[in-house]
Scaffold this motif. Sequence first.
Motif, short mmCIF file in Angstrom:
data_model
loop_
_atom_site.label_atom_id
_atom_site.label_comp_id
_atom_site.label_asym_id
_atom_site.label_seq_id
_atom_site.Cartn_x
_atom_site.Cartn_y
_atom_site.Cartn_z
N LYS A 307 -0.23 7.12 9.65
CA LYS A 307 -1.42 7.84 9.23
C LYS A 307 -1.31 8.24 7.75
N ALA A 308 -0.11 8.63 7.35
CA ALA A 308 0.09 9.02 5.95
C ALA A 308 -0.20 7.84 5.03
N LEU A 309 0.23 6.63 5.42
CA LEU A 309 -0.01 5.44 4.60
C LEU A 309 -1.51 5.18 4.43
N ARG A 310 -2.28 5.36 5.51
CA ARG A 310 -3.72 5.11 5.44
C ARG A 310 -4.39 6.08 4.46
N SER A 325 1.33 7.02 -10.15
CA SER A 325 2.76 6.84 -9.88
C SER A 325 3.20 7.75 -8.73
N THR A 326 2.67 8.97 -8.71
CA THR A 326 3.01 9.91 -7.64
C THR A 326 2.57 9.39 -6.28
N ILE A 327 1.36 8.85 -6.24
CA ILE A 327 0.85 8.28 -4.98
C ILE A 327 1.73 7.13 -4.51
N ARG A 328 2.08 6.24 -5.42
CA ARG A 328 2.90 5.08 -5.06
C ARG A 328 4.29 5.51 -4.59
N ARG A 329 4.82 6.55 -5.22
CA ARG A 329 6.13 7.05 -4.80
C ARG A 329 6.10 7.50 -3.35
N TRP A 330 5.08 8.31 -3.02
CA TRP A 330 4.97 8.79 -1.65
C TRP A 330 4.68 7.63 -0.69
N TYR A 331 3.93 6.66 -1.11
CA TYR A 331 3.65 5.48 -0.27
C TYR A 331 4.96 4.76 0.05
#
Length: 359
Positions: A307-310, A325-331
């Motif tokens: 769910k987090a990935l979506r 960059s922050t979004i990609r890191r968490w992804y």
Amino acid sequence: VPALSTLKHQELAASRLLRSIEKFIAQEQWQKNEPEMKRYQLAGFKALDLSHEFDKGLAKEMKQLEESGEQNIDTFFEKHLLTELSLSGFKVRLNRNSRNDIMPIVKTLDEFYALKKLRYLCEAINRKQFLGTATTHEEQHLLSLLKILEPYTTPAYPYLFVNVYRMLSAETYQDSNLYYLLIKQYASRQTEITDTLREVQGYAINQCLLWNGKGYPEAGDEYLWWIEWRQQHQLLFENATATNPQGNLMPVTFRNIISIAVINDKKPAWIEQAIEKYAPHLPPEYSETYVAFAQGLHHYALGQHKKALRFLLMAQAKEDAVFNSTIRRWYWLCLYELDPGDIDALHNHLLAFEKSAAQ
């Protein structure tokens, strides 16, 4: 109107009216500066040779400045100008004697200059830490500034920029924290928020972000304390309007609140409440992306990584390189938590990010 029967008369009247309006605007702005009004009044007493009124008024103004809890740049500037006013003029030159010492003028000028210079050094260091802006200053000159301001660095004024400078320039978290705590303790006791405290709390918050990013989670907890403090004192939301009386929350602040909460292992319920509390105050054009990001981190904290990935895929911030960059890191972290053994997928994600960063 008969008196304005011609175009020339009308233009002349309009010009005079505009000049009058401009003078009223200047007058209104001047009247907002009460210390300057008092100083001009004293200058008027002196010019009219009203010595008693001048001496009485001067003593009153100097007493108020000395007892003011807002020992800021403006306070030091007014002290200097009043001292200069009291030790200059025809009568002072007329009665030359050993009591006509001009050094108090020099002393108050040095204090004003030292505080103003130190204030800009603090801003220079802050910009260097967060923006990479170059800054240089001579150590010997700095020591002289600190020496001049030493009498004012007391428990009565723990927020003075001497302590701010020492907080910003400390090389270790422990050293920085000594001066940070003085600022926090002072802020926690205040009911009236002065201009100086508004400025200083910004530096304190930035230091919390800086040291949290360097691996000190307690600094992140301090950041969240300041968020509560700012809301308590109506400083958190900005740009209030008639249709939005509470104002908006800066998107980066919302992002920091949620990110730090997750990194510092706040309970998912706390994160959910923070989203519900602060998301309605986001500017409308930022709401979709930032709420999606926050929901992604909330589900990450719950361990619901699919769910987090979506939600993280819904968060689009391509024009904001740092946020992207922050979004990609968490992804990437979500991918890892789903299957740490899928090295190919993790590696490909990093390669894709590297290519987009190069573009």
